[in-house]
Design a protein around this motif. Structure first.
Motif, short mmCIF file in Angstrom:
data_model
loop_
_atom_site.label_atom_id
_atom_site.label_comp_id
_atom_site.label_asym_id
_atom_site.label_seq_id
_atom_site.Cartn_x
_atom_site.Cartn_y
_atom_site.Cartn_z
N ALA A 80 13.07 -25.99 6.51
CA ALA A 80 13.05 -26.11 5.05
C ALA A 80 11.81 -26.87 4.56
N HIS A 81 11.31 -27.80 5.36
CA HIS A 81 10.14 -28.57 4.94
C HIS A 81 8.92 -27.67 4.75
N LEU A 82 8.82 -26.60 5.56
CA LEU A 82 7.72 -25.65 5.40
C LEU A 82 7.87 -24.87 4.10
N ALA A 83 9.10 -24.45 3.81
CA ALA A 83 9.36 -23.69 2.59
C ALA A 83 9.14 -24.54 1.34
N ARG A 84 9.50 -25.82 1.41
CA ARG A 84 9.33 -26.70 0.24
C ARG A 84 7.86 -26.82 -0.16
N ASP A 85 6.97 -26.83 0.83
CA ASP A 85 5.55 -26.93 0.53
C ASP A 85 5.05 -25.72 -0.25
N ARG A 86 5.71 -24.57 -0.09
CA ARG A 86 5.29 -23.34 -0.77
C ARG A 86 6.08 -23.09 -2.05
N ARG A 87 7.23 -23.69 -2.14
CA ARG A 87 8.11 -23.47 -3.30
C ARG A 87 8.34 -24.81 -4.02
N VAL A 88 7.23 -25.37 -4.50
CA VAL A 88 7.29 -26.71 -5.10
C VAL A 88 8.09 -26.71 -6.41
N SER A 89 8.29 -25.55 -7.03
CA SER A 89 9.05 -25.50 -8.27
C SER A 89 10.56 -25.44 -8.04
N ALA A 90 10.99 -25.25 -6.79
CA ALA A 90 12.43 -25.19 -6.50
C ALA A 90 13.08 -26.54 -6.79
N ARG A 91 14.19 -26.52 -7.52
CA ARG A 91 14.86 -27.77 -7.88
C ARG A 91 15.66 -28.34 -6.73
N ASN A 92 16.06 -27.49 -5.79
CA ASN A 92 16.79 -27.93 -4.62
C ASN A 92 16.64 -26.88 -3.53
N ASP A 93 17.14 -27.16 -2.34
CA ASP A 93 16.95 -26.25 -1.21
C ASP A 93 17.68 -24.92 -1.39
N LYS A 94 18.71 -24.88 -2.21
CA LYS A 94 19.42 -23.62 -2.45
C LYS A 94 18.54 -22.62 -3.20
N GLU A 95 17.51 -23.11 -3.87
CA GLU A 95 16.63 -22.23 -4.64
C GLU A 95 15.37 -21.81 -3.88
N LEU A 96 15.20 -22.29 -2.66
CA LEU A 96 13.97 -22.01 -1.92
C LEU A 96 13.75 -20.52 -1.72
N ALA A 97 14.81 -19.78 -1.44
CA ALA A 97 14.70 -18.33 -1.17
C ALA A 97 15.71 -17.56 -2.02
N LYS A 98 15.88 -17.97 -3.25
CA LYS A 98 16.86 -17.37 -4.17
C LYS A 98 16.17 -16.31 -5.02
N GLY A 99 16.05 -15.12 -4.49
CA GLY A 99 15.31 -14.04 -5.12
C GLY A 99 14.28 -13.50 -4.15
N PRO A 100 13.95 -12.20 -4.22
CA PRO A 100 13.08 -11.59 -3.21
C PRO A 100 11.66 -12.15 -3.17
N ALA A 101 11.06 -12.44 -4.33
CA ALA A 101 9.71 -13.00 -4.33
C ALA A 101 9.73 -14.44 -3.80
N ARG A 102 10.76 -15.19 -4.15
CA ARG A 102 10.87 -16.56 -3.64
C ARG A 102 11.08 -16.57 -2.13
N LEU A 103 11.88 -15.63 -1.65
CA LEU A 103 12.11 -15.53 -0.21
C LEU A 103 10.80 -15.27 0.53
N ALA A 104 10.03 -14.29 0.05
CA ALA A 104 8.77 -13.96 0.70
C ALA A 104 7.79 -15.13 0.63
N THR A 105 7.76 -15.82 -0.51
CA THR A 105 6.87 -16.97 -0.66
C THR A 105 7.26 -18.09 0.30
N ALA A 106 8.56 -18.39 0.37
CA ALA A 106 9.05 -19.46 1.24
C ALA A 106 8.71 -19.19 2.69
N LEU A 107 8.73 -17.90 3.09
CA LEU A 107 8.45 -17.52 4.48
C LEU A 107 6.99 -17.17 4.73
N ASP A 108 6.14 -17.33 3.71
CA ASP A 108 4.73 -17.01 3.83
C ASP A 108 4.54 -15.57 4.30
N VAL A 109 5.18 -14.65 3.59
CA VAL A 109 5.09 -13.22 3.90
C VAL A 109 4.19 -12.54 2.87
#
Length: 219
Positions: free
Chosen positions: A114-143
């Motif tokens: 999750a620490h890797l995803a947080r660096d890419r998804r700085v606008s996420a209010r919490n960890d449940k939002e890191l990959a909540k949606g297809p674009a967010r998922l791809a961003t969190a995973l650096d795809v």
């Protein structure tokens, strides 16, 4: 981390099935993203099925193009597309080779990295939002498009950039289905979006909203 996680990798035969079988069966599976910075493991909670040339909502509805060619197989590869000039979305190709179909990965819960995803998804209010949606998922995973056509079953060394483990599928009575998000026209009402009921990482449903051209003022 999810308890009682089965770390057995899925086989290519898992993806060599009808897209409407594969899509709901991906729920609860663990998507693994390997990169130099570390590894991310994500439990899939929401997906959408796209049935290629028989599906008006699919990129492959009008046939093969340079953009969608990886959708035509072989199964067990990735289809990554760029949308709205700013976002990538990740799909897993399924069905027999030569027949275009794929599953859009819409949302998931990050169990590892999750620490890797947080660096890419700085606008996420919490960890449940890191990959909540297809674009967010791809961003969190650096795809991005560099991973388009990647084989989930790449050679033994090095390990593939993306793979899927058996994970922990949910009870069948928790799997829900409904119309796909943002799909319009003849494909709007197909109940081909699947999600785990009550999971906080599932994205909100949004109906298709046609783009309106700006009105021209009379001169």
């Amino acid at each position: 981390m999810t308890k009682s996680l089965d770390r057995t990798p899925l086989t290519r035969d898992f993806f060599d099935r009808d897209v409407l079988e594969v899509a709901p069966d991906l729920l609860g599976r663990t998507l693994v993203r390997r990169e130099p910075a570390g590894t991310i493991e994500l439990r899939l909670t929401e997906v959408e099925a796209y049935a290629g040339e028989v599906d008006p909502g699919s990129h492959a509805f009008r046939g093969r193009t340079a953009r969608n060619s990886t959708m035509f197989g072989p199964p067990g590869h990735t289809y990554v597309y760029f949308t709205y000039g700013m976002w990538h979305c990740l799909n897993l190709v399924c069905g027999p080779d030569g027949h275009a179909s794929g599953v859009l990965l819409r949302a998931g819960e990050i169990d590892v990295g999750a620490h890797l995803a947080r660096d890419r998804r700085v606008s996420a209010r919490n960890d449940k939002e890191l990959a909540k949606g297809p674009a967010r998922l791809a961003t969190a995973l650096d795809v991005d498009r560099a991973l388009n056509g990647s084989d989930l079953f790449g050679g033994p060394a090095p390990a593939p950039a993306l793979s899927v483990l058996h994970g922990t599928p949910p009870p069948r009575d928790l799997v829900r289905s409904g119309p796909r998000t943002g799909v319009g026209g003849d494909g709007a009402h197909q109940p081909w979006r699947f999600w785990i009921d009550g999971d906080p990482t599932v994205s909100p449903y949004r109906a298709h909203a046609p783009r309106r051209r700006p009105s021209r003022k009379a001169t």
